[in-house]
Write a protein that holds these residues in place. Structure first.
Motif, PDB file in Angstrom:
ATOM      1  N   SER A 103      -6.049   3.512   3.347  1.00  0.00           N
ATOM      2  CA  SER A 103      -5.515   3.705   4.696  1.00  0.00           C
ATOM      3  C   SER A 103      -3.993   3.792   4.660  1.00  0.00           C
ATOM      4  N   MET A 104      -3.451   4.457   5.674  1.00  0.00           N
ATOM      5  CA  MET A 104      -1.992   4.572   5.767  1.00  0.00           C
ATOM      6  C   MET A 104      -1.486   3.797   6.979  1.00  0.00           C
ATOM      7  N   GLU A 105      -2.280   2.848   7.428  1.00  0.00           N
ATOM      8  CA  GLU A 105      -1.931   2.027   8.591  1.00  0.00           C
ATOM      9  C   GLU A 105      -0.536   1.427   8.482  1.00  0.00           C
ATOM     10  N   ILE A 106      -0.175   1.105   7.252  1.00  0.00           N
ATOM     11  CA  ILE A 106       1.088   0.433   6.989  1.00  0.00           C
ATOM     12  C   ILE A 106       2.292   1.239   7.499  1.00  0.00           C
ATOM     13  N   LEU A 107       2.113   2.559   7.612  1.00  0.00           N
ATOM     14  CA  LEU A 107       3.215   3.400   8.099  1.00  0.00           C
ATOM     15  C   LEU A 107       3.679   2.981   9.489  1.00  0.00           C
ATOM     16  N   LYS A 108       2.713   2.473  10.295  1.00  0.00           N
ATOM     17  CA  LYS A 108       3.066   2.072  11.663  1.00  0.00           C
ATOM     18  C   LYS A 108       4.146   1.000  11.636  1.00  0.00           C
ATOM     19  N   GLU A 109       4.017   0.086  10.675  1.00  0.00           N
ATOM     20  CA  GLU A 109       4.981  -1.015  10.589  1.00  0.00           C
ATOM     21  C   GLU A 109       6.388  -0.512  10.257  1.00  0.00           C
ATOM     22  N   SER A 110       6.439   0.622   9.566  1.00  0.00           N
ATOM     23  CA  SER A 110       7.768   1.115   9.173  1.00  0.00           C
ATOM     24  C   SER A 110       8.608   1.490  10.397  1.00  0.00           C
ATOM     25  N   LEU A 111       7.932   1.802  11.515  1.00  0.00           N
ATOM     26  CA  LEU A 111       8.679   2.247  12.702  1.00  0.00           C
ATOM     27  C   LEU A 111       9.646   1.175  13.191  1.00  0.00           C
ATOM     28  N   ILE A 112       9.260  -0.094  13.022  1.00  0.00           N
ATOM     29  CA  ILE A 112      10.153  -1.198  13.438  1.00  0.00           C
ATOM     30  C   ILE A 112      11.448  -1.129  12.613  1.00  0.00           C
ATOM     31  N   HIS A 113      11.279  -0.886  11.313  1.00  0.00           N
ATOM     32  CA  HIS A 113      12.452  -0.838  10.421  1.00  0.00           C
ATOM     33  C   HIS A 113      13.292   0.420  10.656  1.00  0.00           C
ATOM     34  N   LEU A 114      12.668   1.429  11.260  1.00  0.00           N
ATOM     35  CA  LEU A 114      13.389   2.699  11.444  1.00  0.00           C
ATOM     36  C   LEU A 114      13.982   2.829  12.846  1.00  0.00           C
ATOM     37  N   GLU A 115      13.884   1.755  13.622  1.00  0.00           N
ATOM     38  CA  GLU A 115      14.413   1.803  14.993  1.00  0.00           C
ATOM     39  C   GLU A 115      15.889   2.175  14.970  1.00  0.00           C
ATOM     40  N   GLY A 116      16.286   3.071  15.889  1.00  0.00           N
ATOM     41  CA  GLY A 116      17.703   3.444  15.957  1.00  0.00           C
ATOM     42  C   GLY A 116      18.088   4.511  14.950  1.00  0.00           C
ATOM     43  N   THR A 117      17.161   4.923  14.089  1.00  0.00           N
ATOM     44  CA  THR A 117      17.480   6.008  13.157  1.00  0.00           C
ATOM     45  C   THR A 117      16.697   7.250  13.561  1.00  0.00           C
ATOM     46  N   GLU A 118      17.300   8.384  13.321  1.00  0.00           N
ATOM     47  CA  GLU A 118      16.649   9.614  13.771  1.00  0.00           C
ATOM     48  C   GLU A 118      16.203  10.481  12.586  1.00  0.00           C
ATOM     49  N   LYS A 119      17.127  10.697  11.671  1.00  0.00           N
ATOM     50  CA  LYS A 119      16.817  11.603  10.550  1.00  0.00           C
ATOM     51  C   LYS A 119      16.341  10.794   9.346  1.00  0.00           C
ATOM     52  N   ILE A 120      15.100  11.047   8.955  1.00  0.00           N
ATOM     53  CA  ILE A 120      14.500  10.278   7.864  1.00  0.00           C
ATOM     54  C   ILE A 120      14.264  11.186   6.658  1.00  0.00           C
ATOM     55  N   GLY A 121      14.692  10.747   5.507  1.00  0.00           N
ATOM     56  CA  GLY A 121      14.379  11.452   4.258  1.00  0.00           C
ATOM     57  C   GLY A 121      13.129  10.825   3.668  1.00  0.00           C
ATOM     58  N   LEU A 122      12.089  11.612   3.512  1.00  0.00           N
ATOM     59  CA  LEU A 122      10.813  11.081   3.021  1.00  0.00           C
ATOM     60  C   LEU A 122      10.697  11.382   1.524  1.00  0.00           C
ATOM     61  N   VAL A 123      10.388  10.355   0.745  1.00  0.00           N
ATOM     62  CA  VAL A 123      10.377  10.506  -0.718  1.00  0.00           C
ATOM     63  C   VAL A 123       9.202   9.747  -1.317  1.00  0.00           C
ATOM     64  N   THR A 124       8.671  10.268  -2.422  1.00  0.00           N
ATOM     65  CA  THR A 124       7.613   9.538  -3.119  1.00  0.00           C
ATOM     66  C   THR A 124       7.560   9.962  -4.586  1.00  0.00           C
ATOM     67  N   THR A 125       6.640   9.348  -5.316  1.00  0.00           N
ATOM     68  CA  THR A 125       6.454   9.718  -6.726  1.00  0.00           C
ATOM     69  C   THR A 125       5.226  10.626  -6.845  1.00  0.00           C
ATOM     70  N   THR A 126       4.999  11.124  -8.038  1.00  0.00           N
ATOM     71  CA  THR A 126       3.953  12.117  -8.282  1.00  0.00           C
ATOM     72  C   THR A 126       2.579  11.701  -7.728  1.00  0.00           C
ATOM     73  N   GLN A 127       2.206  10.447  -7.932  1.00  0.00           N
ATOM     74  CA  GLN A 127       0.862   9.981  -7.559  1.00  0.00           C
ATOM     75  C   GLN A 127       0.575  10.087  -6.061  1.00  0.00           C
ATOM     76  N   HIS A 128       1.644  10.167  -5.239  1.00  0.00           N
ATOM     77  CA  HIS A 128       1.423  10.130  -3.787  1.00  0.00           C
ATOM     78  C   HIS A 128       1.924  11.370  -3.071  1.00  0.00           C
ATOM     79  N   LEU A 129       2.234  12.416  -3.820  1.00  0.00           N
ATOM     80  CA  LEU A 129       2.794  13.623  -3.197  1.00  0.00           C
ATOM     81  C   LEU A 129       1.881  14.188  -2.110  1.00  0.00           C
TER      82      LEU A 129
END
Ligand code: SF4
Length: 329
Positions: free
Chosen positions: A102-128
């Motif tokens: 599940s990717m439910e955990i992404l919801k929690e990231s929104l709290i940490h991203l409050e007040g930011t608009e432009k997000i750079g999304l990055v990952t490693t090969t296993q999760h592309l």
């Protein structure tokens, strides 16, 4: 049963179309437990014989083509995408995507991203393969998502010590999807931007700041200690993808100009026992994998430095301009 997708059908098709009689398999440490299961399937389905590389494999920079040349017709390397380097045996790269429950955990990231608009999304090969869904989720929640290809990396991908996909990306914050601290640390040090880690394995969202501060304190201590060094060892890797011979020669000259001694040492595996015969030297510079000086520092009696850290020791770079070491292909 595994959560990894190994693209077995594609591998079998390749082996059949090439008429390969002997096939080499190479895995990074975390995937090696699947080696015999995949070898069995290849042998049963194609009749080809399989040779598994049992040596440690650290990345796409560490392909077993040299060791397997003349033994296999075809090599399958799992867990990484290729770097722009030539291989001595035809090599097929299998990304081995990890299927998350599940990717439910992404919801929690929104709290940490409050007040930011432009997000750079990055990952490693296993999760592309998860990036598209993650980007959609962030955009549906009012964020602007930016990603770009790097030199030898796909859109949004960091590969080993190659952070070129995040350089100059005009974002407020990076969101790193995956586990571990090395890649988020590299993103933080090479961009100086905040990095939020969404770790679906630990089911945790955290920022990299505390870890980055701890690492920088350790690096500062190593640099301070090495400032008193008179004799340096410059470690050069014999692994094709980790060899920076030209850089090593430049560093040797740089050290001599300061009236100090420097010795070039060629190694395949860099570990504390391999440095034991050189304990007359005061510090070592690693021109091989940049992770060795950063991740394994505590294991070594003498300071291990990156090339950029040597520049600080020799007064050619300010501490404020500290940079993560990257192997640029
Ligand atoms: S040299 Fe770079 S790509 Fe290779 S193992 Fe080290 S960090 Fe990974």
């Amino acid at each position: 049963m595994t959560n990894y997708q190994f693209k077995i059908d594609e591998i079998l098709d390749k082996i059949r179309s090439m008429g390969a009689k002997v096939v080499g398999l190479q895995f990074p440490e975390g995937l090696k437990v699947h080696a015999t299961e995949i070898a069995r399937e290849i042998e049963n389905e194609t009749g080809a014989m399989v040779l598994i590389s049992g040596d440690p494999c650290y990345g796409a920079c560490d392909i077993a083509d040299v060791e397997m040349e003349g033994l296999v017709d075809f090599l399958v390397h799992f867990g990484h995408t290729p770097l722009p380097i030539d291989h001595k045996v035809p090599t097929f790269f299998v990304e081995a995507h990890y299927q998350l429950e599940s990717m439910e955990i992404l919801k929690e990231s929104l709290i940490h991203l409050e007040g930011t608009e432009k997000i750079g999304l990055v990952t490693t090969t296993q999760h592309l393969h998860l990036l598209e869904d993650a980007a959609r989720f962030l955009e549906e929640n009012g964020k602007q998502v930016l990603m770009k290809e790097g030199k030898g990396t796909l859109k949004g991908q960091v590969l080993g010590c190659n952070f070129s996909s995040v350089h100059d990306l005009p974002v407020d914050t990076f969101l790193y999807l995956g586990s571990g601290n090395f890649h988020p640390l590299g993103i933080k040090l090479s961009t100086k931007k905040p990095v939020i880690i969404v770790d679906p394995y630990l089911n945790q969202v955290r920022d990299i700041d505390e870890f980055a501060d701890r690492i920088l304190r350790i690096r500062f201590a190593r640099i301070t200690r090495a400032s008193e060094a008179e004799k340096f060892g410059i470690l050069v890797s014999s692994k094709g993808g980790q060899s920076r011979w030209e850089l090593a020669k430049v560093l040797k000259k740089m050290i001599y100009k300061e009236g100090k001694e420097a010795y070039l040492i060629l190694l395949d595996e860099i570990n504390p026992p391999s440095l034991m015969p050189f304990m007359d030297l005061d510090a070592f510079i690693v021109t091989a994998c940049p992770r060795i000086a950063i991740d394994d520092s505590k294991m070594y009696e003498k300071p291990l430095l990156t090339p950029q850290e040597l520049e600080i020791v020799l007064g050619r770079r300010d501490w404020e301009d500290y940079e993560m070491d990257e192997i640029k292909y």
